[in-house]
Design an enzyme around this catalytic site. Structure first.
Site, mmCIF file in Angstrom:
data_model
loop_
_atom_site.group_PDB
_atom_site.id
_atom_site.type_symbol
_atom_site.label_atom_id
_atom_site.label_comp_id
_atom_site.label_asym_id
_atom_site.label_seq_id
_atom_site.Cartn_x
_atom_site.Cartn_y
_atom_site.Cartn_z
ATOM 1 C CG LEU A 29 -1.826 -1.240 1.325
ATOM 2 C CD1 LEU A 29 -2.689 -1.158 2.574
ATOM 3 C CD2 LEU A 29 -2.699 -1.402 0.082
ATOM 4 C CG HIS A 30 0.877 3.468 -3.359
ATOM 5 N ND1 HIS A 30 -0.235 4.248 -3.672
ATOM 6 C CD2 HIS A 30 0.903 2.479 -4.284
ATOM 7 C CE1 HIS A 30 -0.811 3.763 -4.740
ATOM 8 N NE2 HIS A 30 -0.154 2.673 -5.134
ATOM 9 N N GLY A 32 -1.613 6.524 -2.361
ATOM 10 C CA GLY A 32 -2.782 6.473 -3.249
ATOM 11 C C GLY A 32 -3.861 5.559 -2.682
ATOM 12 C CG HIS A 33 -3.238 1.296 -2.210
ATOM 13 N ND1 HIS A 33 -1.912 1.092 -2.462
ATOM 14 C CD2 HIS A 33 -3.910 0.545 -3.112
ATOM 15 C CE1 HIS A 33 -1.770 0.255 -3.468
ATOM 16 N NE2 HIS A 33 -2.966 -0.092 -3.892
ATOM 17 C CG LEU A 181 1.790 8.040 -5.299
ATOM 18 C CD1 LEU A 181 1.489 8.059 -3.798
ATOM 19 C CD2 LEU A 181 3.280 8.275 -5.532
ATOM 20 C CB SER A 183 2.217 -1.673 -6.003
ATOM 21 O OG SER A 183 1.147 -1.329 -5.175
ATOM 22 N NE ARG A 184 2.853 -4.575 -12.068
ATOM 23 C CZ ARG A 184 1.557 -4.858 -12.111
ATOM 24 N NH1 ARG A 184 0.659 -3.876 -12.177
ATOM 25 N NH2 ARG A 184 1.132 -6.110 -12.068
#
Ligand code: PAF
Length: 274
Positions: A29-30, A32-33, A181, A183-184
């Protein structure tokens, strides 16, 4: 935050909790999430998140095995965001037997853009989201606009299957230099990370030209692809589409410009509404 690895305990816990907002994720999670979790909170009494890296939506040569799994850190971030329930099943819980019933979204929506590059991706994605919806039974579900085609397909799925769920779109969260943003992004080397905002800059440039009256979309798209290629990218597409179904636009349609390109080993996608 209650963490439920099984469908049975989650269902029991969610009986009689009131209005449920749901944010499905694949973890790592970043911010954005987290923004989606905060948005979810505005729509319901309780927020349910899920973390499940869904094998069905990865192609055989894609990054399922190396997809970052950061469960403890994710839980800490969800607690900070005051998420009430986390559904975190393992593969055996979600797919105790091979999933033989799969949802095939409309091919007009899946053979284009991401679907053209990632065959089977949207069937796998829609199947797991429908299954998660059946498990969580949310009133509202929040999905980020960064995955614009995913959001369009899920909005259609909910409408056509008459699911009693409101789909709420979440704005894309960006780093200060404009990179969406994802995850990759963690796969990028330092040098690639410095180069990565170029994709967003090209989409911004196209948006500015169209807002200034430019009508030759193909010219703008070709220029953007050439600029990316000249800086070491392998672009899959940069394209201006109609927002509602991502088909070629006609005069007067609301537009979105979408892009996907590989930088080194990392494939980045982004889009901007015009
Ligand atoms: O956007 C994602 O993270 C995934 O596609 C989703 C919606 C959680 C389904 O696996």
């Amino acid at each position: 935050m209650q963490i439920h690895p099984t469908i049975t305990t989650l269902r029991k816990a969610l009986a009689n909790v009131g209005r449920i907002a749901f944010v499905p994720t694949m973890g790592n999670l970043h911010d954005g999430h987290l923004a989606l979790m905060h948005q979810a909170r505005q729509h319901a009494d309780v927020v349910v998140a899920s973390i499940f890296v869904n094998r069905l939506q990865f192609g055989p040569k894609e990054d399922f095995d190396k997809y970052p799994r950061t469960f403890d850190n994710d839980c800490a971030r969800l607690r900070e965001a005051a998420v009430d329930f986390l559904f975190a099943p393992d593969e055996q819980e979600m797919y105790p037997a091979p999933q033989r019933y799969v949802l095939e979204p409309d091919s007009a929506h899946t053979r284009i853009l991401e679907g053209a590059v990632r065959p089977g991706h949207f069937a796998g994605m829609a199947t797991v989201v429908l299954k998660l919806f059946n498990i969580v039974q949310p009133d509202v579900a929040v999905f980020g606009k960064k995955d614009y085609q995913q959001l369009m397909i899920l909005s259609n799925m909910v409408r056509e299957l008459a699911l009693p769920i409101e789909i709420v779109p979440g704005e894309t969260t960006r780093a200060d230099d404009g990179l969406a943003l994802s995850s990759r992004n963690g796969y990028l080397s330092l040098e690639e990370r410095a180069e990565a905002p170029r994709l967003h800059r090209q989409l911004l440039r196209i948006r500015e030209h169209i807002l200034a009256g430019e009508q030759d979309h193909l010219h703008l798209e070709t220029e953007a692809m050439a600029d990316l290629a000249a800086h070491g990218w392998q672009p899959d597409y940069i394209t201006v589409r109609r927002r509602s179904d991502l088909q070629t636009p006609a005069a007067g349609d609301s537009l979105v410009v979408l892009g996907a390109a590989r930088l080194g080993q990392t494939r980045l996608i982004d889009n901007l509404e015009i």
